[in-house]
Design an enzyme around this catalytic site. Structure first.
Site, short mmCIF file in Angstrom:
data_model
loop_
_atom_site.label_atom_id
_atom_site.label_comp_id
_atom_site.label_asym_id
_atom_site.label_seq_id
_atom_site.Cartn_x
_atom_site.Cartn_y
_atom_site.Cartn_z
N GLU B 283 0.85 -0.94 -0.10
CA GLU B 283 -0.13 -0.45 0.34
C GLU B 283 0.96 1.23 -0.01
OE1 GLU B 283 -2.50 0.49 3.22
OE2 GLU B 283 -4.39 0.06 1.59
N HIS B 304 7.30 -26.80 -1.01
CA HIS B 304 6.32 -28.14 -1.73
C HIS B 304 5.77 -27.82 -2.29
CE1 HIS B 304 8.53 -31.71 0.78
NE2 HIS B 304 9.23 -30.01 1.54
N LYS B 419 -13.85 1.39 -3.48
CA LYS B 419 -15.37 2.02 -3.21
C LYS B 419 -16.72 2.46 -4.00
CE LYS B 419 -12.99 2.18 1.23
NZ LYS B 419 -11.99 3.31 2.35
#
Lengths: 445, 445
Positions: B283, B304, B419
Site C-alpha cells: 500500500e 513443497h 469503494k
C-alpha cells in the site's frame, strides 16, 4: 459446470485468443493422447476413484471408523499431501470447523514444517481426546512428515498400546514399496494408495485428499461426482471448453508482460483453495525460467491491504476471480438503525452476501479502469459437487497452460535442490561430498 | 537490534549499493525533517505511546478489565485496523491461541470482510461466553466494519443490556470527530485514539494494535520498548543503518528487473506478519505504476508448493528472510528408531529447530544457485521486545524505500476507486451519478 468469462477484459480481442490456437491444439493432444512430456503423470485425468466404487467405499468405511471412535484426526503430510485436503475441508466446513462443536472430528495438519511450536500446540490440543492418524507420504522419507510421524507414532503407542494404535493409524502411500508402505505392512496399518501416475499437487481426488475430507464430514461422493461430470463436460466440448479458454487467457496476459496471476476470492473460507492453486500452477509452470507467479488474495479484506497495489501499482498483474454462483445461505442482514450515525441505512435489509456481490462488481470495474484486468471462473459455490467441478477445471486448465508454455507440467525438478543442500548440512549418509563446500559458503552468509 | 545482510547475494557489489546514495539521502531528509510528500502522516516515526506513559497505562487498564471479565474479545476492524494486532498475537501466542486454554481470552477478528458465514461462525463461538468488543475505525463508516458492528452492538445489548454492553465495548477511533466517536460518546464507550498523523498500516504501535494485543496477553510494554530502542539505534546510525540498507537493496533488486519481493519465514506462526508486511509495503509503494509486488511464504511448507517456482521459474523474484536469532524453546527432538525404515536416524537427537536452521541455509544457497537472491533481516525472535524492534525496522525501511521510489509512501488514493463503484451500485446517497453507467458496464461482464 464451471464457466469462464473474459469479455469484461476490454483489452482482449478474439484475434489475441486465436493466436494461441496452435499451442492449444498441441496441448490438447498431449493431454488426451498422453503424448506430451511427463505423460507418466496423467493419472489424475481420468479420476481413478469413482463415486461408490470399491476403493471409494473402503475410504468411506475407514472415515466412518475414524468418525465413530475419534475426536481428533491428525493428518501428517506436506505439499500435495496436505494442501488439497485442508483446502477442501476449510472451504466446505469453514476454517473454524475445529472449534465448532458440530459432531465432526477436529482435523489438524502437522508434519508440514519444522516448527516444533506448531507440533507442540497441536499435540497439546489432543490431550484427553480420542485420536486417529492419517500419515500421507508416497515414499515415507519426506523429512518434515517422517520426523513428525516418528513422534506421533510414539505418542499413539504410548496412549493406546501398539495393537490399538495400529488400528488408529491409516497410511496413504505407495501401493507396493517404500519406507511407509513397509512400516504399515509390518505394523498392520490400513493402507490407501498414492497412485504412481498422480503427482502430489494433482492428488486431492485420490485417497490423499478423500480420506481426511470424508473423515471431516465432507461428502466425497459428491466431490468426485462433480469432478467426473466436469471431466465429461470439458472433454465433450473439444477445444472450445472453458478450462482451455482460461489457459489461453493466461497466455494472452503473459504475452502482454503480466508476470503474476492473482487468484481472487471474496470468501475467507476459500483462502486455502488459494494456497492449493498456488502449488498447482506454481509448481507445474515455474520451470525453465518460465511461468506466471501465482498469488492469492481474499477480498474485500485484502482490498484494504493489497488493493492499492492492484489498482495503481506496478502493472505486472492480472486477476482471476473464483466466483460462486447463487447466494450464501444464512447470510446476516444489515439492521436498520434509526440514528444512522454511520450513514449505512442505505444497506439496511441487505444481506452481507448481496453487499459482497456488489463489492465484487465495483472492484472489477475499478481495477479494469486502473489497468488490471480480471478474468472470471464461475462455479457452483460451497457444496462438494461444485468444488469437485472447480478442482477438475483447474487441473485441466493447469495441464493445458503448462503444455502451452512448453514445459513438463508434471515434474518438479527444482524441489530437490534445497533438499540436497539440507541433507548435506545435516550429515545424511550419502551426501558427504558437498558438505565441506557448503559449510564454506555458509561462512560467507 | 535488527540486522540486515546481503553479502550472500553474490551478484550485488558495493557500487550497486552506492548508486542509490543520492536517493537515500533525500529519503532520509524527508523522514527526519518531515519535508517529503505525505509528511502529515509521519506520526508513527516518533512512537506516540511510550511504555508506561499515561496512555499506555490506560490501555493496559482496559485490557486488564477485558481479561478479568471476558472469555472472548471481538475485534471489529479491517486493513490496518486488524492486520497488525492479529499478526502480533499469532506470532507471539501462536495461531492456535484461541484453542489453547492458557488463561488468556480468545480473540476473534471480524468486520474485515462481507462473509456472513465467517461472522456467523465467530458469533456462534461466543455462545455461553463472556464477551467484550474492541471496534476500531478512524471514521466509523468503513463499510465492512460498520456493518458488522451494527450487528455486534445489537448482540451485546441483547446479552448484557445497554448499560453493561457499553462497559464492554471499547472504541478505537478519531480523537474528536466521526461517526464512531459520536456514537461512543453518546453510549459511553471508553475511547482510544487513532492518531491523525498515523495511517492504518503504520498503526500497530498505537492503541489500534496495543489494546487487542495486551488483552490477548502480549507484553505491549516490551513491544513498545523494542520499537523505541530500534528507533534510537537506527537514528543514531545515520545513513548507514540496516533499515536503509534493506531499502536500498530492494531498489537494487528492482533495478535488475525483479518485480516481486517474497518475505520468507520458516515459522508458520509468522504467517500474519507476512500479511501485515504485504499491506505495509504494497500500500505504501504500489502507486504511479510503481512498486515491488509483495508476497509472503512459510518455509519449509511452501518449499513443497512454491519452492519449484522460486528455484527455477520466471526470474522476477527475490527473497527477504525474516530470521530469528537464537533457538526455539521446547523444540521437540527427533527420536532414535532402531528400525530406521525412513532412514532418518542421522537426525536422531536433533531438535526440529536445528533442522529448520539447516533447511534455511540449504535453501538460501540452492535458491541463489538457481538465480534467486536472498536478503536477510535478522531479529531477536519470538518475544515482544524483538517483535517491536522488527516492526519499527520495517516502518523505517518502508518509508525510505517509498521515498526512494519517489512516491508518497503514506497515502492510498487507489483504495477509493472500488469503494466509489461499490457505493454507487449499492445505492448510497450521493453516489447516484455513476450508477447508471456502472449498471450498463455490468451487463457486459
Amino acid at each position: 459446470m464451471v464457466g469462464f468469462r473474459y469479455k469484461q477484459a476490454q483489452s482482449v480481442a478474439e484475434t489475441d485468443v486465436r493466436a494461441f490456437d496452435g499451442l492449444l491444439k498441441k496441448a490438447d493432444e498431449y493431454i488426451k493422447n498422453g503424448s506430451g512430456r511427463g505423460s507418466d503423470f496423467l493419472g489424475w485425468r481420468d479420476i481413478g476413484i469413482r463415486p461408490g466404487d470399491a476403493e471409494h467405499e473402503r475410504i468411506k468405511a475407514a472415515a466412518a471408523r475414524i468418525r465413530a471412535n475419534s475426536d481428533v484426526l491428525l493428518v501428517v503430510g506436506i505439499g500435495g499431501s496436505y494442501l488439497g485436503a485442508r483446502a477442501v475441508i476449510e472451504y466446505l466446513k469453514t476454517p473454524y470447523h475445529n472449534q465448532l462443536k458440530n459432531g465432526d472430528p477436529e482435523v489438524y495438519f502437522i508434519g508440514n514444517s519444522f516448527s516444533g511450536r506448531e507440533f507442540n500446540a497441536v499435540m497439546s490440543l489432543c490431550e484427553g481426546k480420542r485420536v486417529s492418524v492419517n500419515v500421507i507420504s508416497k515414499s515415507g522419507t519426506t523429512t518434515e512428515s517422517a520426523v513428525a510421524f516418528r513422534l506421533v507414532k510414539k505418542y499413539m503407542e504410548e496412549c493406546y498400546g501398539r495393537e490399538e494404535a495400529a488400528k488408529r493409524i491409516f497410511a496413504t502411500t505407495d501401493a507396493r514399496r517404500g519406507a511407509l508402505k513397509s512400516l504399515a505392512d509390518k505394523e498392520g496399518y490400513e493402507c490407501f494408495v498414492v497412485p504412481d501416475d498422480v503427482g502430489g499437487r494433482f492428488s486431492v481426488l485420490t485417497a490423499v485428499g478423500l480420506l481426511p475430507a470424508e473423515a471431516a464430514g465432507v461428502d466425497t461422493g459428491a466431490l468426485l461426482a462433480g469432478a467426473v461430470a466436469e471431466r465429461e463436460s470439458l472433454f465433450a466440448a473439444g477445444l472450445d471448453n472453458p478450462a482451455y479458454t482460461y489457459a489461453v487467457l493466461r497466455h494472452v496476459m503473459l504475452s502482454r508482460g503480466k508476470k503474476c496471476e492473482v487468484l481472487v476470492s471474496y470468501d475467507p473460507d476459500f483462502r486455502f483453495m488459494g494456497e492449493w492453486y498456488k502449488q498447482l500452477f506454481g509448481e507445474s509452470e515455474g520451470k525453465e525460467h518460465k511461468g506466471l507467479f501465482p498469488a492469492s488474495v481474499t477480498y474485500s479484506s485484502d482490498l484494504h491491504s493489497l488493493g492499492q497495489f492492484v489498482q495503481e501499482g506496478s502493472p505486472i498483474l492480472f486477476e482471476t476471480i473464483a466466483l460462486p454462483r447463487g447466494s450464501e445461505k444464512d447470510s446476516p442482514r444489515v439492521p436498520f438503525d434509526k440514528e444512522n450515525g454511520d450513514g449505512l441505512n442505505f444497506l439496511a435489509g441487505k444481506t452481507f452476501d448481496e453487499i459482497n456481490e456488489r463489492a465484487m462488481l465495483g472492484t472489477l470495474l475499478a481495477h479494469r479502469d486502473g489497468g488490471t484486468e480480471s478474468l472470471i471462473v464461475d462455479f457452483g459455490g460451497r457444496d462438494a459437487r461444485s468444488l469437485g467441478e472447480l478442482i477438475y477445471f483447474f487441473f485441466i486448465a493447469c495441464a493445458a497452460s503448462g503444455y502451452m508454455l512448453e514445459v513438463n507440467p508434471f515434474d518438479q525438478p527444482g524441489v530437490e535442490a534445497y533438499k540436497k543442500n539440507m541433507f548435506a548440512l545435516l550429515g545424511k549418509p550419502g551426501y558427504e561430498e558437498g558438505k565441506a563446500a557448503l559449510e564454506e559458503k555458509i561462512k560467507l552468509i
